[in-house]
Design an enzyme around this catalytic site. Sequence first.
Site, PDB file in Angstrom:
ATOM      1  CG  ASN A   1      -2.308   0.865   1.072  1.00 51.60           C
ATOM      2  OD1 ASN A   1      -2.706   1.094  -0.146  1.00 51.60           O
ATOM      3  ND2 ASN A   1      -2.763   1.117   2.041  1.00 51.60           N
TER       4      ASN A   1
ATOM      5  NE  ARG B   1       3.704  -0.497   4.195  1.00 47.72           N
ATOM      6  CZ  ARG B   1       3.217   0.617   4.495  1.00 47.72           C
ATOM      7  NH1 ARG B   1       3.598   1.400   5.594  1.00 47.72           N
ATOM      8  NH2 ARG B   1       2.326   1.218   3.832  1.00 47.72           N
TER       9      ARG B   1
ATOM     10  CE  LYS C   1       2.285  -6.516  -5.882  1.00 56.05           C
ATOM     11  NZ  LYS C   1       3.410  -6.263  -4.893  1.00 56.05           N
TER      12      LYS C   1
ATOM     13  N   PRO D   1       2.230 -11.426  -9.605  1.00 55.30           N
ATOM     14  CG  PRO D   1       4.081 -10.363  -8.733  1.00 55.30           C
ATOM     15  CD  PRO D   1       3.624 -11.333  -9.934  1.00 55.30           C
TER      16      PRO D   1
ATOM     17  CG  ASP E   1       0.087  -3.925  -8.772  1.00 49.88           C
ATOM     18  OD1 ASP E   1      -0.140  -4.300  -9.896  1.00 49.88           O
ATOM     19  OD2 ASP E   1       0.712  -2.775  -9.055  1.00 49.88           O
TER      20      ASP E   1
ATOM     21  CD  GLN F   1       3.704  -8.666 -12.781  1.00 51.45           C
ATOM     22  OE1 GLN F   1       3.721  -7.662 -12.168  1.00 51.45           O
ATOM     23  NE2 GLN F   1       4.983  -9.276 -13.042  1.00 51.45           N
TER      24      GLN F   1
ATOM     25  CG  PHE G   1       4.215  -3.133 -12.866  1.00 49.62           C
ATOM     26  CD1 PHE G   1       3.102  -2.894 -11.943  1.00 49.62           C
ATOM     27  CD2 PHE G   1       5.292  -2.423 -12.522  1.00 49.62           C
ATOM     28  CE1 PHE G   1       3.095  -2.077 -10.852  1.00 49.62           C
ATOM     29  CE2 PHE G   1       5.677  -1.626 -11.419  1.00 49.62           C
ATOM     30  CZ  PHE G   1       4.467  -1.702 -10.596  1.00 49.62           C
TER      31      PHE G   1
END
Length: 295
Positions: free
Chosen positions: A124, A174, A216, A233, A235, A280, A284
């Site tokens: 995030n 975190r 993820k 992954p 996202d 991917q 991305f």
Amino acid sequence: MKTLTLSEKELPFDLDLTFSCGQIFGWKKSGNIWKGVHNGRIITIRQDNRTIRYSGCDKKVLYHFLGLKDNIPEIYQSICTHIAKFTHEKQDLFFLERFLLSKGIRILRQDPWECLFSFICSSNSNVRTIGKRIGLLMENYGTCCSIGENLFPEPLAMGAIDEESLRKCLTGYRAPYLMGTAEYIITHPDFFLKISSLSYPDAKKELMILPGVGPKVADCVLLFGFERMEAVPVDIRIRKIITAQYQDIIPGEKGTKTLSYDTIADFCRSYFGPYAGYAQQYLFATRDVRQELSV
DNA sequence: ATCCAGGTACCCA
DNA sequence: TGGGTACATGGA
């Protein structure tokens, strides 16, 4: 500085794109030289067309780290073959365009702990903030190599920090994830060996035991730290791209409902094939990302 | 100011 | 098993 020259079968390769596309953090570029940590060593790398100058490791380590053994034209062919099988059409122009913009990317072979640590930090946040956060953690808790040059914090070091001071390094919520994961690694010294030995689905389940590791982050660690090219992954950005571009051809998913993580990842594997992880990354890492990062 | 970002843990039906 | 929601914080 040592030198090596890229041969024909090691092209295309784009060092800048590879290090700024969001698969690795804590590396900095000054002038033309990239500097950062790999497997507990400070490494510097620069690229001038087909010439790579580097220091801090031997040629074999560098080749492996940079994924130079991957044959990109073959990987692209494999992806195209699977797309054609799926769609019964000649080509996917959308994907082709994305590939052409970022074909110099390599999937790096990161150290498992360094990669795991990094992607627990990634949740995030935007790519720039993640880099800052990891830089701070290295400065404050990383093993000191020489003045101003620190490695990643070791699990033992992470386990010994109090949460309050850890939270000051932009980690926020975190912090307990990092400490809990470090603790688990300390008490399970063969953890990464076990991950290596498991099938992709089992390895993913095992990684998700760790606090701060969901689907993820587990996929990032498997793709960037364990060479599992089938890991995809998902996202926000990948979700948007797949939804906008491919939702209509995912069996049973036509309509407006939101696609689940596994629906997107499984689709990518059946659509792009065993190199879905590479595909991917092409999706991305487009040029806008590169501009966003090249300050 | 408000929303977004390479998400996860937790709760609830 | 799947759908909300809190979580910290810098960037745009």
